[in-house]
Design an enzyme around this catalytic site. Structure first.
Site, short mmCIF file in Angstrom:
data_model
loop_
_atom_site.label_atom_id
_atom_site.label_comp_id
_atom_site.label_asym_id
_atom_site.label_seq_id
_atom_site.Cartn_x
_atom_site.Cartn_y
_atom_site.Cartn_z
N SER A 129 31.44 -8.34 6.75
CA SER A 129 32.58 -9.07 7.29
C SER A 129 32.92 -8.58 8.68
CB SER A 129 33.80 -8.87 6.37
OG SER A 129 34.99 -9.33 6.99
N TYR A 154 39.85 -3.92 2.03
CA TYR A 154 38.76 -4.91 2.00
C TYR A 154 37.70 -4.55 3.04
CZ TYR A 154 36.27 -9.22 3.05
OH TYR A 154 35.28 -10.15 3.30
#
Length: 337
Positions: A129, A154
């Site tokens: 990501s 995350y």
């Protein structure tokens, strides 16, 4: 030549479903895995699965944290390539349910790595990501930058995935390719993402929450461009970089068969400009609820995709106006709005 046997995890998810749809359309056999959990609307996930025709598609409903079930699937499937897109997504949700991220993104990923290691997988492509850039402010973001300062759990789990992949590339010569996705959007997208939330609220005449008082820039990347990049990388397993120097280590490559790529449009857009394009397509004005920056968020993302362009001859370039138009057309049709 023996036909490739491709496994896609997260096949009921946004990106995984599009990749499966493309590969099946290209005549490839695909096995899909998904737990179809309730993080967001399961009806949307089931509808995505119905898009995938039988015959060249086999679906397994299982949880990646189920070690024995994952091992059995790998043993029976004898996959040549694994495209690992399953994950617990979302920056903000990681502040309220951090344990879900440890289970899906760490334990689940470990089970995928072990499946690849023990059952002869020739190439693992996995989702990272743009969130891994965290506190980095040097733009554009490059895979050759150090990214050791995540600002959300995350992001930390995605950085951990890259480190775990490297260890398996080093120890077992497993070719691993990590993809840092930048704000992917388009038809069949995730309901927790801004474009979906904004469209729903504007059509309902409800206010939209605009964080950092709208002073945000995002490298919005259209789903078809993401799929094209992944498909081109399938047949290009990560290779060692013979010029890698431990005295001046390059984070994006290795002496192991390990590579990282940014998958982004390389053209950040102002959030307010995106809202303007959405208003024009919907024919309605948005009611803005300006709010401060949220914990774990960053003000700007901007991808350097030079490595991707060099290695596969492609870089995302769909204009935001085009992509928003495609999304709104799908949204109206799907929701009969």
């Amino acid at each position: 030549m023996t036909e490739q046997r491709i496994l896609i995890t997260g096949v009921a998810g946004f990106i995984g479903n599009h990749v499966a749809h493309r590969l099946i359309g290209d005549g490839r056999a695909v096995t899909g895995l998904d737990s179809v959990n309730a993080y967001y609307d399961t009806d949307l996930k089931e509808a995505r699965l119905r898009r995938l025709p039988g015959g060249r598609f086999a679906f397994h409903r299982l949880d990646l944290t189920d070690r024995d079930a994952v091992d059995a699937l790998f043993r029976e499937g004898r996959f040549t390539c694994v495209i690992h897109l399953a994950a617990q997504a979302g920056v903000r949700y990681s502040l309220t349910d951090p344990h879900a991220y440890a289970a899906s993104n760490l334990t689940g990923f470990l089970n995928v790595l072990e499946g690849c290691r023990h059952h002869g997988v020739g190439h693992l492509i996995y989702a990272s990501s743009s969130s891994v850039y965290g506190a980095v402010t040097a733009m554009p973001f490059s895979v050759h930058q150090n990214v050791d300062h995540p600002v959300s759990l995350y992001a930390a789990t995605k950085k951990a995935n890259e480190l775990m992949a490297h260890s398996y590339s080093h120890l077992y010569r497993l070719p691993t390719t990590g993809l840092r996705f930048f704000t992917v959007y388009g038809p069949w997208g995730r309901p927790d993402m801004a474009l979906y939330l904004f469209t729903k609220a504007i059509l309902a005449g409800e206010p939209i929450e605009v964080f950092n008082e709208g002073r945000m820039r995002r490298d919005f990347t259209y789903i078809d461009d993401v799929v094209e990049a992944i498909v081109r990388l399938i047949d290009r397993p990560a290779a060692a970089n013979p010029e890698w120097d431990g005295g001046h280590p390059d984070p994006g490559t290795s002496l192991a068969p390990y590579r990282l790529y940014n998958i982004g449009n390389s053209e950040p857009a102002d959030l307010m400009g995106m809202i303007g394009l959405l208003e024009a397509k919907l024919g309605r004005k948005a009611v803005l609820n300006l709010k401060p920056m949220q914990p774990g968020d960053v003000p700007e993302t901007f991808a350097d995709v030079a490595d991707l362009a060099r290695d596969v001859g492609f870089s995302p370039a769909t204009p935001l106006e085009t992509g928003i138009g495609q999304f709104v057309d799908w949204y109206r049709a799907y929701h009969q709005a």
